[in-house]
Design a protein around this motif. Structure first.
Motif, PDB file in Angstrom:
ATOM      1  N   LYS A  17       0.578  -1.166  -0.216  1.00 49.55           N
ATOM      2  CA  LYS A  17      -0.190   0.221  -0.133  1.00 49.55           C
ATOM      3  C   LYS A  17       1.105   1.063   0.342  1.00 49.55           C
ATOM      4  O   LYS A  17       2.438   1.633   0.673  1.00 49.55           O
ATOM      5  N   GLY A  18       0.520   2.581  -0.717  1.00 50.27           N
ATOM      6  CA  GLY A  18       1.077   3.979  -0.682  1.00 50.27           C
ATOM      7  C   GLY A  18       1.426   3.750   0.878  1.00 50.27           C
ATOM      8  O   GLY A  18       0.381   4.339   1.961  1.00 50.27           O
ATOM      9  N   GLY A  19       2.908   4.252   0.924  1.00 44.58           N
ATOM     10  CA  GLY A  19       3.232   4.889   2.384  1.00 44.58           C
ATOM     11  C   GLY A  19       3.057   3.967   3.152  1.00 44.58           C
ATOM     12  O   GLY A  19       3.937   4.562   4.697  1.00 44.58           O
ATOM     13  N   SER A  20       3.052   2.614   3.219  1.00 45.40           N
ATOM     14  CA  SER A  20       3.786   1.792   4.181  1.00 45.40           C
ATOM     15  C   SER A  20       4.897   1.209   4.565  1.00 45.40           C
ATOM     16  O   SER A  20       5.903   0.152   4.878  1.00 45.40           O
ATOM     17  N   GLY A  21       6.091   2.147   3.172  1.00 39.41           N
ATOM     18  CA  GLY A  21       7.390   1.720   3.677  1.00 39.41           C
ATOM     19  C   GLY A  21       8.105   1.085   2.803  1.00 39.41           C
ATOM     20  O   GLY A  21       9.164   0.731   2.896  1.00 39.41           O
ATOM     21  N   LYS A  22       7.368   1.357   1.331  1.00 35.95           N
ATOM     22  CA  LYS A  22       8.372   0.336   0.176  1.00 35.95           C
ATOM     23  C   LYS A  22       9.134   0.828  -0.473  1.00 35.95           C
ATOM     24  O   LYS A  22      10.922   0.068  -0.582  1.00 35.95           O
TER      25      LYS A  22
ATOM     26  N   ILE B 192       6.831  -6.623   7.732  1.00 40.58           N
ATOM     27  CA  ILE B 192       5.407  -5.188   9.347  1.00 40.58           C
ATOM     28  C   ILE B 192       6.119  -3.959   8.956  1.00 40.58           C
ATOM     29  O   ILE B 192       6.966  -4.255   9.578  1.00 40.58           O
ATOM     30  N   ASN B 193       6.184  -2.793   8.795  1.00 40.00           N
ATOM     31  CA  ASN B 193       6.616  -1.693   8.961  1.00 40.00           C
ATOM     32  C   ASN B 193       6.646  -1.212  10.202  1.00 40.00           C
ATOM     33  O   ASN B 193       5.043  -1.175  10.084  1.00 40.00           O
ATOM     34  N   LYS B 194       7.558  -0.558  10.456  1.00 37.76           N
ATOM     35  CA  LYS B 194       6.752   1.240  11.487  1.00 37.76           C
ATOM     36  C   LYS B 194       6.214   0.387  12.684  1.00 37.76           C
ATOM     37  O   LYS B 194       5.579   0.545  12.916  1.00 37.76           O
ATOM     38  N   VAL B 195       6.660  -0.599  12.936  1.00 35.58           N
ATOM     39  CA  VAL B 195       5.862  -1.102  14.196  1.00 35.58           C
ATOM     40  C   VAL B 195       6.952  -0.831  15.272  1.00 35.58           C
ATOM     41  O   VAL B 195       7.510  -0.504  15.759  1.00 35.58           O
TER      42      VAL B 195
ATOM     43  N   ARG C 100      10.590  -2.273  12.944  1.00 35.95           N
ATOM     44  CA  ARG C 100      10.432  -1.554  13.571  1.00 35.95           C
ATOM     45  C   ARG C 100      10.178   0.048  13.423  1.00 35.95           C
ATOM     46  O   ARG C 100      11.097   0.607  12.465  1.00 35.95           O
ATOM     47  N   TYR C 101       9.171   0.725  14.144  1.00 32.23           N
ATOM     48  CA  TYR C 101       9.809   2.391  13.980  1.00 32.23           C
ATOM     49  C   TYR C 101      11.292   2.976  14.266  1.00 32.23           C
ATOM     50  O   TYR C 101      10.827   3.009  15.237  1.00 32.23           O
ATOM     51  N   SER C 102      11.424   3.787  13.628  1.00 32.40           N
ATOM     52  CA  SER C 102      12.294   4.405  13.417  1.00 32.40           C
ATOM     53  C   SER C 102      12.257   6.314  13.344  1.00 32.40           C
ATOM     54  O   SER C 102      11.718   6.741  12.675  1.00 32.40           O
TER      55      SER C 102
ATOM     56  N   VAL D 210      17.422   0.824  15.291  1.00 28.77           N
ATOM     57  CA  VAL D 210      16.787  -0.224  15.106  1.00 28.77           C
ATOM     58  C   VAL D 210      16.013  -0.424  13.611  1.00 28.77           C
ATOM     59  O   VAL D 210      15.987  -1.859  13.501  1.00 28.77           O
ATOM     60  N   ALA D 211      16.030   0.330  12.889  1.00 31.96           N
ATOM     61  CA  ALA D 211      15.077  -0.262  11.728  1.00 31.96           C
ATOM     62  C   ALA D 211      16.157  -0.675  10.400  1.00 31.96           C
ATOM     63  O   ALA D 211      15.914  -1.847  10.112  1.00 31.96           O
ATOM     64  N   TYR D 212      17.239  -0.119  10.668  1.00 33.33           N
ATOM     65  CA  TYR D 212      18.436  -0.781  10.217  1.00 33.33           C
ATOM     66  C   TYR D 212      18.583  -2.088  10.432  1.00 33.33           C
ATOM     67  O   TYR D 212      19.261  -2.784  10.046  1.00 33.33           O
TER      68      TYR D 212
HETATM   69  N1  LIG Z   1      10.618   1.883   9.947  1.00 25.58           N
HETATM   70  C1  LIG Z   1       9.741   3.530   9.977  1.00 25.58           C
HETATM   71  N2  LIG Z   1      10.181   4.015  10.846  1.00 25.58           N
HETATM   72  C2  LIG Z   1       9.946   4.796  10.608  1.00 25.58           C
HETATM   73  N3  LIG Z   1       9.042   5.996   9.582  1.00 25.58           N
HETATM   74  C3  LIG Z   1       9.116   4.868   8.335  1.00 25.58           C
HETATM   75  C4  LIG Z   1       9.549   3.720   8.379  1.00 25.58           C
HETATM   76  N4  LIG Z   1       9.337   3.247   7.327  1.00 25.58           N
HETATM   77  C5  LIG Z   1       8.525   4.702   6.334  1.00 25.58           C
HETATM   78  N5  LIG Z   1       8.672   5.027   6.834  1.00 25.58           N
HETATM   79  C6  LIG Z   1       8.313   7.044   6.610  1.00 25.58           C
HETATM   80  O1  LIG Z   1       7.244   6.555   6.001  1.00 25.58           O
HETATM   81  C7  LIG Z   1       6.257   7.236   4.562  1.00 25.58           C
HETATM   82  C8  LIG Z   1       6.284   6.636   3.645  1.00 25.58           C
HETATM   83  O2  LIG Z   1       7.858   5.571   3.227  1.00 25.58           O
HETATM   84  P1  LIG Z   1       8.055   5.615   2.064  1.00 25.58           P
HETATM   85  O3  LIG Z   1       8.690   4.556   2.392  1.00 25.58           O
HETATM   86  O4  LIG Z   1       7.617   6.394   1.290  1.00 25.58           O
HETATM   87  O5  LIG Z   1       6.616   4.860   1.955  1.00 25.58           O
HETATM   88  P2  LIG Z   1       6.422   4.404   0.175  1.00 25.58           P
HETATM   89  O6  LIG Z   1       7.353   3.742  -0.478  1.00 25.58           O
HETATM   90  O7  LIG Z   1       5.708   2.700   0.335  1.00 25.58           O
HETATM   91  O8  LIG Z   1       4.944   4.976  -0.580  1.00 25.58           O
HETATM   92  C9  LIG Z   1       8.274   8.202   4.930  1.00 25.58           C
HETATM   93  O9  LIG Z   1       7.736   9.031   5.170  1.00 25.58           O
HETATM   94  C10 LIG Z   1       8.994   7.255   5.443  1.00 25.58           C
HETATM   95  O10 LIG Z   1      10.283   8.198   6.141  1.00 25.58           O
END
Ligand SMILES: Nc1ncnc2c1ncn2[C@@H]1O[C@H](COP(=O)(O)OP(=O)(O)O)[C@@H](O)[C@H]1O
Ligand SMILES: [Mg+2]
Length: 264
Positions: free
Chosen positions: A10-15, A198-201, A225-227, A248-250
């Protein structure tokens, strides 16, 4: 030989974040990584740490009329579907248009793959297709495709060229439900491995519980994890190459790469 990874979600998920960190970690382990950005808002370059003055000048391949004409024999508006050569020669594209992010990382901004045109012969798909079919992988080569669309846009025959369907989701019911669909599609299309990130946990126990309820125990998952450092770097206009190795995320993405490395 090598590994082709499709990163969807999904958009914004952190791809893009996960794709960029995975790329940087593979590169630091000595792999050659080719990243293809197929997003309609291409920003993988920023996340990889390409300086803004260079990133802002990148023209997606599919918007490069001369190149599309050269490779496909078609010009925009001329009816793509009719004139298309299905396998444009792409052997020189990485050399000509790839951005050298670092010694062993190249980025090609392909341009948007329109999810509404499933199975179409539009230029982005033809080029992405040609890449995946013709980019030869050596043992330590990785191709990572950052894509807002799931495997279905690549269609049968191409989707199965991916070794890994990496579905990124936030720890929410809706986002995981989308990931579940992406996993199912990937399986139907013949992608051998699926893994959910599962991202931004912020609460790992709750995330695992939610995962169990939405996707179940048969699909492998990794938690990132959320960083707070990630949005912070983004706001400073810096790439994830600046993310500290003890972040943590790294560290979580390193574990993901440990897992992926076993599939190479
Ligand atoms: N593990 C994480 N911890 C904190 N922020 C994150 C994390 N992963 C992504 N983000 C933030 O979430 C937002 C969306 O991430 P992004 O990688 O651009 O998503 P997508 O490519 O799926 O649209 C960005 O602002 C990014 O900085
Ligand atoms: Mg993105």
């Amino acid at each position: 030989m090598g590994l082709r990874i499709l990163v969807s979600g999904k958009g914004g998920s952190g791809k893009t974040t996960v794709a960029a960190l995975t790329t940087l970690i593979f590169a630091r382990r000595g792999y050659n990584v080719l990243v293809l950005d197929t997003d309609s808002v291409p920003n993988t370059a920023q996340s990889l740490g390409v300086p803004p003055e260079i990133a802002s000048k990148i023209v997606p391949l599919v918007k490069n009329e001369e190149l599309v004409a050269e490779k496909t024999g078609a010009r925009p508006g001329e009816g793509w579907g009719l004139l298309f050569s299905l396998t444009p020669d792409v052997s020189d594209i990485v050399d000509r248009y790839g951005i050298r992010v670092r010694e062993n990382v190249r980025l090609v901004v392909v341009g948007s793959i329109d999810a509404s045109k499933e199975g179409c012969l539009c230029p982005a798909i033809a080029l992405a297709k040609a890449f995946l079919l013709h980019v030869l992988l050596k043992k330590r080569d990785i191709v990572i495709v950052d894509s807002e669309a799931g495997a279905e846009v690549f269609g049968r025959g191409l989707a199965e060229k991916f070794d890994v369907n990496l579905c990124v989701a936030e720890p929410t019911f809706k986002s995981l439900a989308i990931a579940r669909k992406l996993v199912e599609l990937g399986k139907q299309l013949g992608i051998r491995h699926s893994v959910v990130v599962i991202n931004k946990v912020e609460d790992p126990l709750r995330a695992v519980e939610l995962f169990g309820k939405t996707i179940g125990s048969e699909v492998p998952y990794h938690i990132v994890r959320y960083s707070p450092r990630i949005p912070q770097l983004e706001n400073l206009g810096m790439g994830l190459d600046r993310l500290e190795e003890n972040d943590v995320a790294y560290r979580d993405v390193e574990k993901l790469v440990d897992y992926l490395e076993k599939l190479v």
